[in-house]
Structure formats: C-alpha cells, structure tokens
Design an enzyme around this catalytic site. Structure first.
Site, PDB file in Angstrom:
ATOM      1  N   LYS A 265       0.923  -0.977   0.039  1.00 11.78           N
ATOM      2  CA  LYS A 265      -0.045   0.034  -0.075  1.00 11.78           C
ATOM      3  C   LYS A 265       0.966   1.354   0.097  1.00 11.78           C
ATOM      4  CE  LYS A 265      -3.094   2.657   3.161  1.00 11.78           C
ATOM      5  NZ  LYS A 265      -4.121   2.743   4.264  1.00 11.78           N
ATOM      6  N   ASP A 270      -2.799  10.238   3.474  1.00 11.93           N
ATOM      7  CA  ASP A 270      -4.361  10.001   3.857  1.00 11.93           C
ATOM      8  C   ASP A 270      -4.955  10.771   4.598  1.00 11.93           C
ATOM      9  OD1 ASP A 270      -6.519   8.363   4.071  1.00 11.93           O
ATOM     10  OD2 ASP A 270      -5.704   6.609   5.380  1.00 11.93           O
ATOM     11  N   LYS A 277     -10.366  12.335   8.412  1.00  7.12           N
ATOM     12  CA  LYS A 277      -9.573  12.338   9.742  1.00  7.12           C
ATOM     13  C   LYS A 277      -9.629  13.611  10.628  1.00  7.12           C
ATOM     14  CE  LYS A 277      -6.493   8.719   8.244  1.00  7.12           C
ATOM     15  NZ  LYS A 277      -7.089   7.528   9.080  1.00  7.12           N
ATOM     16  N   ASP A 288       1.634   6.529   4.979  1.00  5.22           N
ATOM     17  CA  ASP A 288       0.765   5.609   4.648  1.00  5.22           C
ATOM     18  C   ASP A 288       1.099   4.888   3.431  1.00  5.22           C
ATOM     19  OD1 ASP A 288      -1.496   4.289   5.592  1.00  5.22           O
ATOM     20  OD2 ASP A 288      -3.063   5.672   4.349  1.00  5.22           O
ATOM     21  N   ASP A 347     -12.398   6.306   4.305  1.00  3.19           N
ATOM     22  CA  ASP A 347     -11.000   6.405   5.045  1.00  3.19           C
ATOM     23  C   ASP A 347     -10.250   4.933   4.933  1.00  3.19           C
ATOM     24  OD1 ASP A 347      -8.723   7.188   6.408  1.00  3.19           O
ATOM     25  OD2 ASP A 347      -9.606   7.485   8.324  1.00  3.19           O
ATOM     26  N   GLU A 349      -9.317   3.226   2.835  1.00  5.61           N
ATOM     27  CA  GLU A 349      -9.007   3.151   1.393  1.00  5.61           C
ATOM     28  C   GLU A 349      -7.872   2.335   0.806  1.00  5.61           C
ATOM     29  OE1 GLU A 349      -7.534   5.027   3.387  1.00  5.61           O
ATOM     30  OE2 GLU A 349      -5.607   4.830   3.128  1.00  5.61           O
ATOM     31  N   ARG A 351      -7.364  -0.904   1.682  1.00  7.37           N
ATOM     32  CA  ARG A 351      -7.809  -2.400   1.187  1.00  7.37           C
ATOM     33  C   ARG A 351      -8.709  -2.126  -0.210  1.00  7.37           C
ATOM     34  NH1 ARG A 351     -11.808  -2.352   6.368  1.00  7.37           N
ATOM     35  NH2 ARG A 351     -10.198  -1.280   7.059  1.00  7.37           N
TER      36      ARG A 351
HETATM   37  N1  BES Z   1      -4.085   4.812   7.012  1.00  2.00           N
HETATM   38  C1  BES Z   1      -4.788   4.069   7.891  1.00  2.00           C
HETATM   39  C2  BES Z   1      -4.432   3.371   9.155  1.00  2.00           C
HETATM   40  C3  BES Z   1      -3.586   3.790   9.887  1.00  2.00           C
HETATM   41  C4  BES Z   1      -3.902   4.223  11.267  1.00  2.00           C
HETATM   42  C5  BES Z   1      -2.299   3.746   9.636  1.00  2.00           C
HETATM   43  C6  BES Z   1      -3.010   4.555  12.048  1.00  2.00           C
HETATM   44  C7  BES Z   1      -1.249   4.135  10.412  1.00  2.00           C
HETATM   45  C8  BES Z   1      -1.526   4.612  11.586  1.00  2.00           C
HETATM   46  C9  BES Z   1      -6.103   3.695   7.111  1.00  2.00           C
HETATM   47  O1  BES Z   1      -6.237   3.720   5.876  1.00  2.00           O
HETATM   48  C10 BES Z   1      -7.491   3.947   8.114  1.00  2.00           C
HETATM   49  O2  BES Z   1      -7.812   5.219   7.925  1.00  2.00           O
HETATM   50  N2  BES Z   1      -8.232   3.049   8.577  1.00  2.00           N
HETATM   51  C11 BES Z   1      -9.307   3.263   9.210  1.00  2.00           C
HETATM   52  C12 BES Z   1     -10.299   2.193   8.791  1.00  2.00           C
HETATM   53  C13 BES Z   1     -11.464   2.300   9.503  1.00  2.00           C
HETATM   54  C14 BES Z   1     -12.156   3.428   8.501  1.00  2.00           C
HETATM   55  C15 BES Z   1     -12.382   1.056   9.289  1.00  2.00           C
HETATM   56  C16 BES Z   1      -8.903   3.058  10.715  1.00  2.00           C
HETATM   57  O3  BES Z   1      -8.205   2.222  11.023  1.00  2.00           O
HETATM   58  O4  BES Z   1      -9.447   3.929  11.384  1.00  2.00           O
HETATM   59 ZN    ZN Z   2      -4.596   4.614   4.919  1.00  2.00          ZN
HETATM   60 ZN    ZN Z   3      -7.470   5.814   5.539  1.00  2.00          ZN
END
Ligand code: BES
Ligand code: ZN
Ligand code: ZN
Length: 496
Positions: A265, A270, A277, A288, A347, A349, A351
């Site tokens: 990825k 992000d 966020k 990210d 968010d 994204e 996956r």
């Molecule tokens: N890039 C984030 C995950 C992340 C979180 C990376 C903390 C590094 C540190 C990912 O794209 C994300 O935002 N995931 C969400 C998923 C949720 C919306 C189901 C998350 O983990 O909050």
């Molecule tokens: Zn992300």
């Molecule tokens: Zn995200």
C-alpha cells in the site's frame, strides 16, 4: 559511513573506540572480557565489583585510555543473559553501540565480536544493526554544524581463517540495511515531496540502477484495466495515481517454481477523504505509503541477493483526498476483479487499492501473495507498536513467513481469519462493503476484505500500521520510519 572487516588483533588496533558486549552472569568478567581485564590491570573486575558493569541488557560502560589497549575508549554494552542471547540481540547491541558513540562525537569505531561469534551470521547482523542505527531523519535540516556522524566501523574478532565468512556476512548485511534505509528515506518524505508520480519515478530509477524490470501504469492505463477500486480513491485528488510494477526474474527460472507477488500500500497522504480524519496527528499520514516503500526496498535487496524464484512487486499509489470529485460514503465501485464494493467509509481506502493490486498481481502470474500495508488503527489497539499483525489464508505459507520473521528478529503475531468474519463485510446493496458492521475486529475485517480478492491463491497480509513508525527513538534506532518487514520478506523470498 563504511563498515569493513579488520582481522588484526583488537589489542593493537588504534581506534577512537573499541566496542564489545558483556553477558549478565554471576561474574560478567569472563572469556574475552577477562582477557581485556588482565591487560588493563583488573579495571573491569573493579567495575563489576562496584556494580558498574553487570551485563544487563543495553547497559553502557564507557572507559577511557584502558591500559593494554591501543583504542582511545572502550565501550562495553550489556547483552543480557547468555542463554537468551541471539542474532536479534547482537543486531540491537551493535546498533546501540553505534548510536551511543555517535552521540559522543566518535568518528571511528572498532566493533569486536565475542569469542564464539566470529561467523557469517554475526557479521550480517552487526552490519544490519550498525547501518540501520546510523540512519537519521535530517535530510531537510539546513543547519548541519552540530551534526555528528561516524565515518567508519571496523568489524573485529575474526581471524584470517574466518575472513571469508565474515566478508560474506558483511556484504549481505550491507545489502539488507541499505535497502531498509532506502525504504526509510521514502517513508520520511512528506507528501508534497512524494506524490504517487514522484514515488513511481523513484521506483523506476531504483529498478534501473538495480537491474530490475519496471513498468509504471499511469492513470490512463489504470482506467483501461478497469481498476475501479484504485480509481475511486484517486478521484478525490488532483494528483494522478500510479500502479508501480517492479519484477525480478532469476537467471534460470525453473518451470513450475512459485512466483511470489509482493504488494504494498502506497497512499502518499491519507486525509481520510470525505470521511475525513481529525486534524490532531494527521501529519503522520505521510507514512501511509510505508507498505509500498517496504516492498520497493525488498526488491532493491533482492536484485543484489539474486533469489532463485521470480518476484513481482505491485505497488498501488494514490493520495486519499476530499476533493470535489471525491467518492462519498455509500458510493458503489466496481473493482478490477468485477466485484462490487459499497464504500461506507472513504478512510478505509488501503483495502480498496490493494484489491486491484492483488487482482493485477494474480493476472501477472503470481502463485503466492504477500501484502504489506499500514491498514488499520485497530491493529495498533490489538498489538501496539510491538508486533506486526499477520493474517494468512494458507497456513503452510503463513508458517514460512512467521519462521522468516523469527529468523530475522522481527516481531510478528498471527491474527485469526475465521469464516465467521466474512459476515461482517457482506454488502447490503453491493457484493461487499469496505468496513465491518460495527461489531469490532477492525484489523480482521480489513484483512477479510483483501482476502476476497486473493481468492484461492495463498496469501498473507501484514498490517504494519503500528510498527512502521517509531514515535520515540530506541537506543538502536532513530525516531521515525523503521523499515519493518523488509528483513522478513527478503528472508522469505531467499528461502523459497
Ligand atoms: N492509514 C489508515 C490506518 C492507519 C492508522 C495507519 C494509524 C497508521 C496509523 C487507514 O487508511 C485507515 O484510515 N483506516 C481506518 C479504517 C476504518 C475507517 C475502518 C482506521 O483504522 O481507522
Ligand atoms: Zn490509509
Ligand atoms: Zn484511511
């Protein structure tokens, strides 16, 4: 900084500092340490008696002008209990010695391995530890007058007969650590200096220099291939996406041999998109793209190490922005595989872009898949910043990766992927939805989503959200990007 082998006896070596390690035992002054103690007229024995030299893990004892040694300083690093000592400890100790001496403005170091450690593996881990420890995130600092940097490290303790083994280990360690630092450099770049386009250019330059085949799919090609999941994330940004494909082909490919695809990825920033966020800490989302950077680093190392299997790396790269054209919660997208996806949270994204990258990797002939991604905050809740979360659809393939993690001293922990979790991502109006239905298990539902696209091809997902970035410096590693999973993946490919 360079690291070289020096087979001359350590006693007569003129260096600014001689560093070695001490075990935590009833009497830490044994073997090599006893030898130095005798030459120094009992100095180390006195320190041990006084409790200043115990061998406790990462204890530093620095003495100047030790009698009997030509080195200006002697640094003894605690190695903990002898029974628990292994390559992972030696890697950390070597790195910690480098950082300790660097903080004292030492420019030139001799690192002495203990009496039973003059072998290939030790040379490799010492090189890995020292070169990774030397990495600093100071590229954009303009005032370098207080900079401390080490010029050279000599690896000592090897006889002439042990030279060949030592050199071999050093070379391998250099390749791996330099690849890891290449990854860390990419991860450090802020999003204005590293857009998907720039990442693709850097990947291309690396591949050409390393002698790897490279193909960059631009936004037109991505649309032609109907990579609807990747495009759905990219549509909110004015920066176009890229799909980066770097391939290593062995000199004599065996028919029927596995073809490993490494997928990473690479969201260069992000924001969360329309499901935006919070501002606090958002700057960290420049990392990210760590999964993609790790995979590119692995390819760089493999080009030099020349495994016998073919390896295809696929790195989908985009920004996740809330622009006027951005996708909105509830939108339905069609992935390259033909599956329809309800995007309930923009968010989630990572996956989405991995879905198309995995479909493409399979189309390119992958028989075994591994993806690395900063995928979920939920993995940080589950495993903190200690373990990488490992998810696998095929236990023998997953066991191989876990064995590689163990062998290379990277902490990884397998998480469950029971069929029951499939229910969580079942779509209401489309085939699947990109987040779970609020029943917890956020890291697992993320993995379950990707698994839909891996299908029957043995697949492993590494969630490195908690481990790709160190918020605090460690004695052996600077604060910032870690390059985690690179050593494991290199080992996995080399042993396949
Ligand atoms: N890039 C984030 C995950 C992340 C979180 C990376 C903390 C590094 C540190 C990912 O794209 C994300 O935002 N995931 C969400 C998923 C949720 C919306 C189901 C998350 O983990 O909050
Ligand atoms: Zn992300
Ligand atoms: Zn995200």
């Amino acid at each position: 900084m360079q690291i070289m082998l020096d087979t001359r006896p350590y006693v007569g070596l003129e260096s600014e500092a001689l560093a070695t390690y001490v075990f935590e035992e009833a009497d830490p002054v044994q073997g090599l340490i006893a030898e130095i103690d005798q030459a120094s007229g009992g100095l180390l024995g006195k320190l041990a008696k006084g409790g200043e030299l115990t061998g406790k893990t990462l204890e530093f004892t620095l003495v100047h002008a030790t009698a009997g040694l030509k080195a200006a300083r002697l640094l003894l690093v605690g190695a903990g209990k002898r029974e628990q000592f292994n390559g992972a400890t030696l890697r950390k100790i070597a790195g910690a010695a480098l950082r300790h001496l660097k903080s004292k403005s030492v420019k030139q170091i001799a690192f002495l391995v203990r009496e039973t450690d003059a072998n290939e593996d030790s040379a490799q881990v010492v090189a890995e530890g020292i070169l990774a420890a030397n990495f600093e995130s100071d590229k954009y600092k303009t005032d370098k007058k207080n900079d401390k940097s080490v010029d050279s490290v000599a690896l000592v303790g090897y006889s002439d007969a042990e030279r060949a083994a030592g050199e071999k280990g050093l070379t391998r360690g250099r390749v791996i650590a330099e690849a890891q630092n290449f990854t860390r450099d990419l991860v450090n770049e802020p999003s204005n200096k590293l857009t998907p386009k720039i990442l693709a250019e850097k990947a291309e330059a690396m591949a050409r220099e390393a002698g790897l085949a490279v193909e960059i799919l631009d936004e037109k090609k991505i649309a032609e291939l109907k990579m609807g999941a990747l495009l759905s994330v990219a549509q909110g940004s004015i920066e176009p996406p890229r799909m980066i494909v770097v391939t290593y082909t062995p000199p004599n490919p065996k028919p029927g041999a596995p073809v490993i695809a490494l997928v990473g990825k690479a969201v260069t920033f992000d924001t969360g998109g329309i499901s935006i966020k919070p501002a606090d800490g958002m700057e960290k989302m420049k990392y990210d793209m760590a999964g993609g950077a790790t995979i590119l680093g692995v390819m760089r190392a493999l080009a030099a190490l020349k495994p016998t299997v073919k390896v295809i790396s696929v790195v989908p790269s985009t920004e996740n922005m809330p622009g006027g054209k951005a996708q909105k919660p509830g939108d339905i997208q069609t992935a390259m595989s033909g599956k329809t996806i309800e995007v309930l949270n923009t968010d989630a994204e990572g996956r989405l872009i991995l879905a198309d990258a995995i479909t493409y990797a399979k189309q390119l002939g992958a028989t075994h898949l591994v993806d690395a991604a900063t995928l979920t905050g939920a993995i940080v809740v589950a495993l903190a910043n200690i373990n990488v979360g490992v998810f696998g659809s095929d236990q023998p393939w997953t066991d191989k990766l876990l064995a590689s993690a163990k062998a290379t001293g990277e902490k990884m922990w397998q998480m469950p992927l029971d069929e029951e979790y499939r229910e969580f991502i079942k779509g209401t109006v489309a085939d699947i939805q990109n987040i779970g239905s609020g029943k917890g298990g956020g890291a697992i539902t993320g993995a379950m989503f990707i698994k839909e696209f891996a299908g029957d091809t043995p697949w492993i997902h590494l969630d490195i959200a908690g481990t790709a970035w160190n918020d605090d410096a460690k004695p052996w590693l600077a604060k910032g990007p870690t390059g985690v999973a690179l050593r494991t993946l290199v080992h996995l490919v080399m042993s396949s």
